[in-house]
Design an enzyme around this catalytic site. Structure first.
Site, PDB file in Angstrom:
ATOM      1  N   ASN A 211       0.818  -1.223   0.000  1.00 41.84           N
ATOM      2  CA  ASN A 211       0.000   0.000   0.000  1.00 41.84           C
ATOM      3  C   ASN A 211       0.849   1.269   0.000  1.00 41.84           C
ATOM      4  O   ASN A 211       0.535   2.224  -0.710  1.00 41.84           O
ATOM      5  CB  ASN A 211      -0.945   0.012   1.211  1.00 41.84           C
TER       6      ASN A 211
ATOM      7  N   THR B  57     -14.771  36.693 -33.461  1.00 40.23           N
ATOM      8  CA  THR B  57     -15.604  36.433 -32.287  1.00 40.23           C
ATOM      9  C   THR B  57     -16.903  35.871 -32.860  1.00 40.23           C
ATOM     10  O   THR B  57     -17.345  36.319 -33.926  1.00 40.23           O
ATOM     11  CB  THR B  57     -15.884  37.697 -31.433  1.00 40.23           C
TER      12      THR B  57
ATOM     13  N   SER C 120      -6.833   9.184 -48.464  1.00 41.07           N
ATOM     14  CA  SER C 120      -8.126   8.516 -48.451  1.00 41.07           C
ATOM     15  C   SER C 120      -8.021   7.266 -49.307  1.00 41.07           C
ATOM     16  O   SER C 120      -7.297   7.250 -50.308  1.00 41.07           O
ATOM     17  CB  SER C 120      -9.182   9.462 -49.018  1.00 41.07           C
TER      18      SER C 120
ATOM     19  N   LYS D 165      -7.211  13.447 -51.764  1.00 35.02           N
ATOM     20  CA  LYS D 165      -7.313  13.886 -50.368  1.00 35.02           C
ATOM     21  C   LYS D 165      -5.990  13.931 -49.605  1.00 35.02           C
ATOM     22  O   LYS D 165      -5.146  13.058 -49.743  1.00 35.02           O
ATOM     23  CB  LYS D 165      -8.269  12.961 -49.595  1.00 35.02           C
TER      24      LYS D 165
ATOM     25  N   ASN E 196      -5.736  14.486 -45.676  1.00 38.61           N
ATOM     26  CA  ASN E 196      -6.617  14.728 -44.532  1.00 38.61           C
ATOM     27  C   ASN E 196      -5.870  15.124 -43.254  1.00 38.61           C
ATOM     28  O   ASN E 196      -4.793  14.603 -42.970  1.00 38.61           O
ATOM     29  CB  ASN E 196      -7.451  13.472 -44.261  1.00 38.61           C
TER      30      ASN E 196
ATOM     31  N   GLU F 253      -7.625  16.182 -35.939  1.00 35.11           N
ATOM     32  CA  GLU F 253      -8.910  15.664 -35.448  1.00 35.11           C
ATOM     33  C   GLU F 253      -8.705  14.760 -34.232  1.00 35.11           C
ATOM     34  O   GLU F 253      -9.480  14.791 -33.266  1.00 35.11           O
ATOM     35  CB  GLU F 253      -9.626  14.905 -36.564  1.00 35.11           C
TER      36      GLU F 253
ATOM     37  N   TYR G  78      -6.745   1.646   2.981  1.00 31.36           N
ATOM     38  CA  TYR G  78      -6.570   1.094   1.628  1.00 31.36           C
ATOM     39  C   TYR G  78      -7.738   0.203   1.239  1.00 31.36           C
ATOM     40  O   TYR G  78      -8.206  -0.605   2.035  1.00 31.36           O
ATOM     41  CB  TYR G  78      -5.262   0.278   1.540  1.00 31.36           C
TER      42      TYR G  78
ATOM     43  N   GLN H  57      -6.660   0.575  -7.023  1.00 26.73           N
ATOM     44  CA  GLN H  57      -5.857   0.058  -8.136  1.00 26.73           C
ATOM     45  C   GLN H  57      -6.392   0.544  -9.491  1.00 26.73           C
ATOM     46  O   GLN H  57      -5.640   0.751 -10.430  1.00 26.73           O
ATOM     47  CB  GLN H  57      -5.884  -1.466  -8.071  1.00 26.73           C
TER      48      GLN H  57
ATOM     49  N   LYS I 164      -5.016   3.540 -11.796  1.00 31.47           N
ATOM     50  CA  LYS I 164      -3.857   3.494 -12.707  1.00 31.47           C
ATOM     51  C   LYS I 164      -4.229   3.589 -14.192  1.00 31.47           C
ATOM     52  O   LYS I 164      -3.601   4.373 -14.915  1.00 31.47           O
ATOM     53  CB  LYS I 164      -3.047   2.221 -12.468  1.00 31.47           C
TER      54      LYS I 164
HETATM   55  N1  ARG Z   1      -1.834  -3.181  -7.244  1.00 32.12           N
HETATM   56  C1  ARG Z   1      -2.227  -2.657  -5.981  1.00 32.12           C
HETATM   57  C2  ARG Z   1      -2.717  -1.217  -6.162  1.00 32.12           C
HETATM   58  O1  ARG Z   1      -2.400  -0.618  -7.151  1.00 32.12           O
HETATM   59  C3  ARG Z   1      -1.066  -2.665  -5.048  1.00 32.12           C
HETATM   60  C4  ARG Z   1      -1.452  -2.641  -3.608  1.00 32.12           C
HETATM   61  C5  ARG Z   1      -2.059  -3.941  -3.220  1.00 32.12           C
HETATM   62  N2  ARG Z   1      -2.385  -3.954  -1.846  1.00 32.12           N
HETATM   63  C6  ARG Z   1      -3.221  -4.850  -1.324  1.00 32.12           C
HETATM   64  N3  ARG Z   1      -3.422  -4.762  -0.081  1.00 32.12           N
HETATM   65  N4  ARG Z   1      -3.820  -5.746  -2.066  1.00 32.12           N
HETATM   66  O2  ARG Z   1      -3.428  -0.703  -5.351  1.00 32.12           O
END
Ligand code: ARG
Length: 396
Positions: free
Chosen positions: A110, A155, A279, A285, A287, A292, A319, A324, A327
Site C-alpha cells: 500500500n 468572435t 483517403s 485527399k 486529410n 482531429e 486502503y 488500483q 492506474k
Molecule cells: N496493485 C495494488 C494497487 O495498485 C497494489 C497494492 C495492493 N495492496 C493490497 N493490499 N492488495 O493498489
C-alpha cells in the site's frame, strides 16, 4: 516465491485473473521507481540496525541489476506475480537468496505503490512540462516567421477585429506556458514521502526513519500522519489529469482553428505533407487526421479525470482495492497528453501560412475607426460607435 500474501492456501486462478486484471501489465512502467524506493527502504532498514550492511548492499546491488535487466527487456511482470512489488521481491530473492526476504520489513504494497506512483508522476510531469514548452516555442517561432501576415480576429466565428498570425500564435503559446507551469505545481500533492506508513497505520513496534527515505527519494516532506497517506491516493493523480485536461483544451482549440484554416474555403494554411493522411477512395485527399485526433483526445482525458474522481469519491478511509483502478485512466491520460503534445510540436513546425488567401473584410476596422473619431474629435465612444455604424449601413 509465490504471492507476498501467500499463506499456503490455494488461490482460485479466476480470482487472481480478475483482481490482477491488467495491473501487472500497467506496473511495467513502475519497475524503475519501485526499485528506487526499495533501495531507499533497505538503506533505511540498515541505518536503523534492522538489517545488516551486507544484506543492504546485496539488496541494493540486486535491485539495480534487476532494473538494468528489466530495461534491457530480459524479464517482465507476469500474471502470477500479480504486481511489480511481488515480481521484484521474487526476482530479488531468486538472485540474492535470503537477504531478498528481508526487504519487506516495515512496509506494505500500500505504501509501496503510492511511492512508486508518486516518483513516476513527478518524472512524467517533468516530461509533459517540457513538451508543452516545446509546443509554445514552436508557436512563437511560427508567429515570428509570419510576423507581417494579417489574420482576421474572430468572435462568434465572425470577423471581428484585425489580428495577425503572430498575435494568434503567441496567445496559444502563452497559455501553453501557463499549462506547463501548472502541470508541475499540480504535483505538490505528490511531493510527500508515503514510505513508513506501511498498510496505512505505520509500523507499531518497529522504529523506522521516514525522514531518511524522504531525503533519499527527494520528497519535500514526510506524508503525515500515516492515516493521511491512503486518504490522499487519487488526489495527485486527479490534480495532474485535471491540468492535462486544460492543456488538451488549448491544443484542441488550436486544432479546431487549424482545421478551419485548412479547409479549401479558408485555405489560410498548408499543413506539412508528412502530417496529413490519404483517403482509400479519393485520390486527391490530404486529410488532417492528426488535428482531429488531438481534438478528440481532449475528451478522452476529461473522461479519465471523471473516472479517477468516481473511483475515490465514496470510499471510506484506509486502503481498498478500488484504488488500483486509478492506474489505467492516469496512465492513459499521461500517455495521450504526451503523444498529442509531441505530435503538435512537429505539426506546428511545418505549418505554412498562405497570405494570398487571407482576406480581412473591410468592416473589420470599424472599432478602430470609432477609436480614431474619439481621439481626433473628442466625442464619446458611444457617439463615435453610432456614426461608424450608420456609415456602414449607408455603404450597404
Ligand atoms: N496493485 C495494488 C494497487 O495498485 C497494489 C497494492 C495492493 N495492496 C493490497 N493490499 N492488495 O493498489
Amino acid at each position: 516465491m509465490k504471492r507476498l500474501w501467500d499463506k499456503g492456501e490455494p488461490l482460485d486462478k479466476r480470482v487472481l485473473r480478475y483482481t490482477a486484471g491488467e495491473d501487472y501489465l500497467l506496473d511495467e512502467r513502475l519497475v524503475p521507481y519501485d526499485v528506487r524506493a526499495s533501495i531507499a527502504h533497505a538503506k533505511m532498514l540498515c541505518k536503523q540496525g534492522l538489517i545488516s550492511a551486507e544484506d543492504s548492499q546485496a539488496i541494493t546491488n540486486g535491485l539495480n541489476a534487476l532494473a538494468t535487466s528489466h530495461a534491457a527487456g530480459e524479464w517482465k511482470i507476469t500474471l502470477e506475480d500479480e504486481d511489480v512489488h511481488t515480481a521484484l521481491e521474487k526476482h530479488l530473492t531468486d538472485t540474492i537468496g535470503e537477504a531478498g526476504k528481508r526487504v519487506h520489513l516495515g512496509r506494505s504494497r500500500n505504501d509501496q505503490v503510492l511511492t512508486a506512483l508518486r516518483l513516476y508522476m513527478l518524472d512524467a510531469a517533468g516530461e509533459l512540462h517540457k513538451s508543452a514548452l516545446d509546443a509554445a516555442s514552436a508557436l512563437k517561432k511560427l508567429g515570428k516567421q509570419n510576423k507581417d501576415v494579417a489574420l482576421p480576429g474572430y468572435t462568434h466565428m465572425q470577423q471581428g477585429m484585425p489580428s495577425s498570425v503572430e498575435l494568434w500564435a503567441n496567445g496559444f503559446a502563452a497559455e501553453l506556458e501557463d499549462d506547463a507551469n501548472n502541470i508541475v505545481s499540480a504535483l505538490q500533492r505528490a511531493d510527500k514521502n508515503p514510505l513508513g506508513s506501511a498498510a496505512g497505520y505505520g509500523t507499531p513496534g518497529l522504529e523506522l526513519d521516514r525522514e531518511f527515505t524522504r531525503e533519499a527519494l527527494n520528497f519535500t516532506v514526510v506524508h503525515e500522519p500515516v492515516t493521511a497517506v491512503q486518504l490522499s491516493r487519487g488526489k495527485a493523480e486527479a490534480a495532474l489529469v485535471f491540468e492535462l485536461s486544460l492543456l488538451m483544451q488549448d491544443l484542441s482549440k488550436l486544432a479546431t482553428d487549424l482545421l478551419m484554416y485548412y479547409t479549401q474555403e479558408f485555405a489560410f494554411v498548408k499543413l506539412p505533407e508528412n502530417m496529413t493522411t490519404g483517403s482509400s477512395i479519393m485520390p486527391q485527399k490530404r486529410n488532417p487526421d492528426v488535428l482531429e485526433l488531438v481534438r478528440s483526445a481532449a475528451a478522452t482525458i476529461n473522461a479519465a479525470l471523471l473516472e479517477i474522481l468516481g473511483i475515490t469519491t465514496k470510499l471510506g478511509s484506509g486502503y481498498q482495492r478500488d484504488l488500483q483502478r486509478i492506474k489505467p485512466p492516469l496512465f492513459r491520460a499521461i500517455d495521450l497528453a504526451g503523444a498529442s503534445t509531441e505530435i503538435m510540436v512537429q505539426l506546428i513546425s511545418g505549418i505554412k501560412f498562405l497570405p494570398e488567401n487571407i482576406q480581412l473584410d473591410p468592416s473589420i476596422y470599424a472599432a478602430e475607426k470609432a477609436y480614431q473619431l474619439v481621439t481626433n474629435e473628442g466625442i464619446s465612444f458611444r457617439d463615435a460607435y453610432r456614426r461608424i455604424a450608420a456609415e456602414l449601413n449607408n455603404d450597404e
